[in-house]
Design an enzyme around this catalytic site. Structure first.
Site, PDB file in Angstrom:
ATOM      1  N   ASP A   1      39.033  45.288  48.007  1.00 34.68           N
ATOM      2  CA  ASP A   1      39.601  46.370  48.791  1.00 34.68           C
ATOM      3  C   ASP A   1      38.499  47.434  48.955  1.00 34.68           C
ATOM      4  O   ASP A   1      37.556  47.472  48.165  1.00 34.68           O
ATOM      5  CB  ASP A   1      40.813  46.917  48.023  1.00 34.68           C
ATOM      6  CG  ASP A   1      41.283  48.232  48.568  1.00 34.68           C
ATOM      7  OD1 ASP A   1      41.581  48.297  49.767  1.00 34.68           O
ATOM      8  OD2 ASP A   1      41.357  49.203  47.784  1.00 34.68           O
TER       9      ASP A   1
ATOM     10  N   ASP B   1      39.006  51.267  49.923  1.00 38.53           N
ATOM     11  CA  ASP B   1      39.310  52.638  49.476  1.00 38.53           C
ATOM     12  C   ASP B   1      39.959  52.648  48.097  1.00 38.53           C
ATOM     13  O   ASP B   1      40.987  52.015  47.878  1.00 38.53           O
ATOM     14  CB  ASP B   1      40.226  53.320  50.491  1.00 38.53           C
ATOM     15  CG  ASP B   1      39.578  53.399  51.873  1.00 38.53           C
ATOM     16  OD1 ASP B   1      38.369  53.675  51.934  1.00 38.53           O
ATOM     17  OD2 ASP B   1      40.283  53.185  52.879  1.00 38.53           O
TER      18      ASP B   1
HETATM   19 MG    MG Z   1      42.771  50.874  47.962  1.00 45.21          MG
END
Ligand code: MG
Ligand code: ZN
Length: 178
Positions: free
Chosen positions: A15, A17
């Site tokens: 992922d 962020d």
């Molecule tokens: Mg995230």
């Protein structure tokens, strides 16, 4: 009886962020990109081992009209400047009500990544900071690891099959000890 250890995953996906870079909600400014400590080391080790890496990111700010695709691309380019090149990026530009197959926790971006890498979903590891990440991995048949941040919800930590305290620890769970 001891559980049979699983073979090392053949690609490690992340992922963006809250996992590779600090979460700046709907960030459109490359100058605000700050890597999570340890991310660069983990990635350079994977690259040295010849393990493909990728980023799978929900960017609903596009659907919400808060961002456009070129701004997301500029932020992603900055992520690569700071953390090095990834073998693939998958970006979901949709919102939660669009019913798309790609927005995590849906497995679409993992399926697409598997196809692009020529691997089975079971051969992929996916590391993220919230329940939607590990749920997407589970839905795809990939191996998800949660690396919680201070804002990850406790019930999401409890529900995750694999939880690690750092990116390095997460990769060790997927690939075996360094
Ligand atoms: Mg995230
Ligand atoms: Zn989508």
């Amino acid at each position: 009886m001891e559980q049979q250890p699983k073979p090392p995953v053949r690609a490690v996906l992340f992922d963006r962020d809250g996992t590779l870079v600090f979460d700046v909600p709907y960030n459109s400014d490359p100058e605000l990109v700050r890597p999570i400590p340890g991310a660069a080391d983990v990635l350079s080790r994977l690259r040295a081992e010849g393990v493909p890496t990728g980023v799978l990111t929900n960017q609903s700010g596009i659907a919400r009209g808060l961002l456009d695709r070129s701004q997301v691309d500029a932020v992603n380019a900055r992520v690569e400047e700071l953390l090095g090149p990834f073998d693939l990026w998958e970006i979901c530009p949709h919102g939660p009500d669009d019913g798309c197959p790609c927005r995590k926790p849906a497995p679409g971006m993992l399926h697409s990544a598997a196809e692009r890498l020529g691997l089975a979903p079971e051969e992929l590891g996916f590391i993220g900071d919230i329940g939607a990440d590990v749920d997407a991995a589970r839905a795809a048949g990939a191996r998800g690891v949660l690396v919680p941040t201070p804002v990850t919800r406790a019930e999401e930590v409890e529900a995750a099959e694999l939880v690690a305290g750092s990116l390095a620890e997460a990769v060790a769970l997927l690939r075996g000890p360094a």
